[in-house]
Design an enzyme around this catalytic site. Structure first.
Site, PDB file in Angstrom:
ATOM      1  N   ASP A  94       2.405   3.490   2.903  1.00 16.70           N
ATOM      2  CA  ASP A  94       1.578   4.048   2.459  1.00 16.70           C
ATOM      3  C   ASP A  94       1.964   5.594   1.972  1.00 16.70           C
ATOM      4  O   ASP A  94       1.679   6.021   0.832  1.00 16.70           O
ATOM      5  CB  ASP A  94       0.459   4.357   3.827  1.00 16.70           C
ATOM      6  CG  ASP A  94      -0.854   5.089   3.234  1.00 16.70           C
ATOM      7  OD1 ASP A  94      -1.070   5.098   2.014  1.00 16.70           O
ATOM      8  OD2 ASP A  94      -1.679   5.519   4.323  1.00 16.70           O
ATOM      9  N   HIS A 153       1.380   5.336  -2.099  1.00 20.89           N
ATOM     10  CA  HIS A 153       1.009   6.448  -3.017  1.00 20.89           C
ATOM     11  C   HIS A 153       2.059   7.197  -4.054  1.00 20.89           C
ATOM     12  O   HIS A 153       2.898   8.092  -3.199  1.00 20.89           O
ATOM     13  CB  HIS A 153       0.419   7.357  -2.497  1.00 20.89           C
ATOM     14  CG  HIS A 153      -1.083   6.915  -1.627  1.00 20.89           C
ATOM     15  ND1 HIS A 153      -2.242   7.065  -2.266  1.00 20.89           N
ATOM     16  CD2 HIS A 153      -1.186   6.145  -0.664  1.00 20.89           C
ATOM     17  CE1 HIS A 153      -3.087   6.674  -1.507  1.00 20.89           C
ATOM     18  NE2 HIS A 153      -2.672   5.957  -0.638  1.00 20.89           N
ATOM     19  N   TRP A 176       0.474  13.862   3.611  1.00 22.80           N
ATOM     20  CA  TRP A 176      -0.016  13.171   4.779  1.00 22.80           C
ATOM     21  C   TRP A 176       1.197  12.696   5.790  1.00 22.80           C
ATOM     22  O   TRP A 176       0.990  12.437   6.764  1.00 22.80           O
ATOM     23  CB  TRP A 176      -0.688  12.083   4.466  1.00 22.80           C
ATOM     24  CG  TRP A 176      -1.881  12.123   3.558  1.00 22.80           C
ATOM     25  CD1 TRP A 176      -3.195  12.469   4.067  1.00 22.80           C
ATOM     26  CD2 TRP A 176      -1.883  12.388   2.088  1.00 22.80           C
ATOM     27  NE1 TRP A 176      -4.110  12.823   2.976  1.00 22.80           N
ATOM     28  CE2 TRP A 176      -3.030  12.763   1.637  1.00 22.80           C
ATOM     29  CE3 TRP A 176      -1.154  12.144   1.291  1.00 22.80           C
ATOM     30  CZ2 TRP A 176      -3.639  12.691   0.647  1.00 22.80           C
ATOM     31  CZ3 TRP A 176      -1.417  12.313  -0.166  1.00 22.80           C
ATOM     32  CH2 TRP A 176      -2.627  12.506  -0.541  1.00 22.80           C
ATOM     33  N   HIS A 200       0.848  -1.253  -0.111  1.00 21.15           N
ATOM     34  CA  HIS A 200       0.110  -0.142  -0.127  1.00 21.15           C
ATOM     35  C   HIS A 200       0.752   1.276  -0.172  1.00 21.15           C
ATOM     36  O   HIS A 200       1.398   1.534   0.879  1.00 21.15           O
ATOM     37  CB  HIS A 200      -1.010   0.114   1.128  1.00 21.15           C
ATOM     38  CG  HIS A 200      -2.035   0.977   1.081  1.00 21.15           C
ATOM     39  ND1 HIS A 200      -3.280   0.944   0.907  1.00 21.15           N
ATOM     40  CD2 HIS A 200      -1.729   2.511   1.147  1.00 21.15           C
ATOM     41  CE1 HIS A 200      -3.842   2.157   0.753  1.00 21.15           C
ATOM     42  NE2 HIS A 200      -3.014   2.910   1.076  1.00 21.15           N
ATOM     43  N   HIS A 206      -9.441   1.761   0.072  1.00 23.83           N
ATOM     44  CA  HIS A 206      -9.187   2.392   1.067  1.00 23.83           C
ATOM     45  C   HIS A 206     -10.380   2.200   1.887  1.00 23.83           C
ATOM     46  O   HIS A 206     -11.388   2.752   1.200  1.00 23.83           O
ATOM     47  CB  HIS A 206      -8.897   3.890   1.036  1.00 23.83           C
ATOM     48  CG  HIS A 206      -7.464   4.234   0.408  1.00 23.83           C
ATOM     49  ND1 HIS A 206      -6.978   3.805  -0.606  1.00 23.83           N
ATOM     50  CD2 HIS A 206      -6.433   5.004   1.094  1.00 23.83           C
ATOM     51  CE1 HIS A 206      -5.824   4.299  -0.790  1.00 23.83           C
ATOM     52  NE2 HIS A 206      -5.386   4.906   0.264  1.00 23.83           N
ATOM     53  N   GLN A 228      -9.366   9.547  -5.473  1.00 19.70           N
ATOM     54  CA  GLN A 228      -9.150  10.248  -4.202  1.00 19.70           C
ATOM     55  C   GLN A 228     -10.260  11.034  -3.768  1.00 19.70           C
ATOM     56  O   GLN A 228     -10.682  11.073  -2.595  1.00 19.70           O
ATOM     57  CB  GLN A 228      -7.893  11.116  -4.397  1.00 19.70           C
ATOM     58  CG  GLN A 228      -7.450  11.865  -3.033  1.00 19.70           C
ATOM     59  CD  GLN A 228      -7.310  11.313  -2.014  1.00 19.70           C
ATOM     60  OE1 GLN A 228      -5.835  10.980  -2.090  1.00 19.70           O
ATOM     61  NE2 GLN A 228      -7.809  11.158  -0.819  1.00 19.70           N
ATOM     62  N   GLU A 244     -11.284   4.337   6.887  1.00 17.70           N
ATOM     63  CA  GLU A 244      -9.910   5.137   7.076  1.00 17.70           C
ATOM     64  C   GLU A 244     -10.311   6.172   8.071  1.00 17.70           C
ATOM     65  O   GLU A 244     -10.354   7.189   7.713  1.00 17.70           O
ATOM     66  CB  GLU A 244      -9.112   5.518   6.090  1.00 17.70           C
ATOM     67  CG  GLU A 244      -7.574   6.144   6.614  1.00 17.70           C
ATOM     68  CD  GLU A 244      -6.841   6.513   5.571  1.00 17.70           C
ATOM     69  OE1 GLU A 244      -7.135   6.473   4.593  1.00 17.70           O
ATOM     70  OE2 GLU A 244      -5.510   7.075   5.945  1.00 17.70           O
TER      71      GLU A 244
HETATM   72 FE   FE2 Z   1      -3.438   5.133   1.419  1.00 21.11          FE
END
Ligand code: FE2
Length: 420
Positions: free
Chosen positions: A309, A59, A315, A57, A210, A152, A213
């Protein structure tokens, strides 16, 4: 004559003094008493030889963009999403490819040779999709990248969301993604899970969503994902990422939910570094940890892996592609401190992650790809404890990276050297 023979290796399953023979990019034999000649030989000296780390997982379209155009002040998931929205109009395909390639270099040096990356499909230009397809193609000789079509902004919440996601799949994106907890309502979220699973069934693709979350104990999308997986016969092809709401759910409800997940064959990916950072942000004290119920899911027979992630993006400001750091955090957050628990955390970034990604040629046995990492550690627990140096990294029999052993030289009389 063999291409490569590694002797005196310790394997993750605890076997010691093992020899691994390689021919034409594949493992041809793994045994204790192997006597053969090879073009290249290496005495592992009892160090741990493991199949490579896998990140199920990530991005890659957002990585290494930290500070662009500004830093996430609140540290929340929602400000991160808003910040990514501010950055998107400023992105160029060249910069995205360049950052992905840079991260790929980091990954290889850390023995991370397979990455499943979500790629944002929300913008009609599909610029991140085209950039990540290009990056995937350029890294293919040394890094396995799977791409997930990730809406997203919500496949139903954003105008054209479903159409853009389908176009990304048409361009060659491998997996159907989703973000049900970000849709406008709980029922829209459930509807998105249903339609995305149906889309995956129609196209014969895996699903990686996802899912839940949030810290909302009433977020129930994993239940729908498990149900749709069974209804559509997608067992073994569906993964639920994050599942952080399970941390906060009522225990009675979870006692029903976990067997449903196990029965459906849905796997789970926790992202310990990100979950512990982003969740619980609306709490005062006590603050929830936010990671899903990893040991309980594992005990029920669910395949659970850990993902990185984020690395240096809207993030998360840290990270280096080190899946042992991910395992280290997961171990702490889940309190998996028993010997068996610590070994399970190593599995979560190796064999379990490979299973989530469906990597058929993965493993330390004859017939599998000769892809493995020699660590400066004697076993998986020491590897996590030290975030051990990756001494050598091979992919399909080819040496991709080497690193000198970590050794401190002390200025202490009679105690000059301290092998770590
Ligand atoms: Fe993610």
């Amino acid at each position: 004559m063999l291409d490569l023979l590694i002797t005196h290796a310790t394997l993750p399953d605890g076997r010691t003094d093992m020899a691994v023979a390689v021919q034409d990019g594949r493992i041809v034999e793994v045994s204790a008493g192997l006597n053969a000649t090879a073009h290249d030989t290496l005495d592992a000296g009892g160090q741990l030889l493991t199949p490579p780390f896998c990140d199920p997982h990530f991005h890659m379209d957002a990585t290494l963009s930290y500070g662009l155009p500004r830093v996430n002040q609140s540290g929340t998931l929602l400000e991160g999403i808003a910040l990514w929205g501010e950055l998107k109009p400023l992105l160029t395909e060249e910069a995205l490819v360049e950052r992905a390639l840079a991260y790929g270099d980091w990954a290889v040096a850390k023995g991370l040779l397979a990455i499943r990356s979500h790629v944002d499909t929300s913008d009609p230009s599909l610029l991140p999709v085209r950039a990540m397809l290009e990056a995937k193609k350029r890294m293919a000789p040394y890094l396995d990248v799977q791409l997930v079509a990730f809406p997203q902004d919500g496949v139903l919440r954003s105008p054209g969301g479903l159409d853009n996601l389908k176009r990304a799949l048409d361009l060659g994106v491998d997996v159907v993604g989703g973000i049900p907890h970000f849709e406008r309502t709980m029922s829209d979220g459930a509807a998105s899970v249903k339609l995305l699973c149906e889309l995956a069934a129609e196209r014969g693709l895996p699903v990686d969503m996802h899912c839940d979350e949030s810290d909302d104990p009433l977020s129930r999308h994993i239940e729908t994902l498990a149900c749709e997986t069974q209804r559509l016969g997608l067992q073994g092809r569906v993964n639920g990422s994050h599942l952080t709401s399970m941390h906060s759910m009522d225990n009675y409800y979870v006692s029903k939910l976990i067997p449903l997940i196990a029965e459906s064959g849905v796997s789970a990916v926790a992202n310990p570094l990100i979950n512990i950072t982003l969740q619980g942000r609306h709490d005062t004290y006590p603050k929830r940890r936010g990671m899903t119920r990893v040991p309980e899911l594992m005990a029920a027979g669910v395949t659970v892996a850990f993902g990185h992630d984020c690395v240096m993006d809207p993030w998360y400001s840290l990270g280096s592609g080190d899946m042992l750091e991910v395992a280290h955090m997961g171990l702490h957050v889940a309190q998996m401190t028993s010997q068996a628990g610590m070994r399970q955390c190593f599995d979560a970034v190796t064999v379990n992650a490979a299973k989530v990604m469906g990597l058929a040629s993965y493993g330390m046995e004859a017939g599998k790809d000769a892809s493995f990492v020699l660590l400066q550690a004697r076993d998986p627990i020491e590897a996590i404890r030290l975030r051990a140096t990756r001494l050598k990294v091979w992919r399909k029999g080819r040496l991709l990276s080497e690193m000198a052993p970590a050794t401190a030289r002390l200025s202490l009389p009679g105690r000059e050297e301290n092998p770590l």
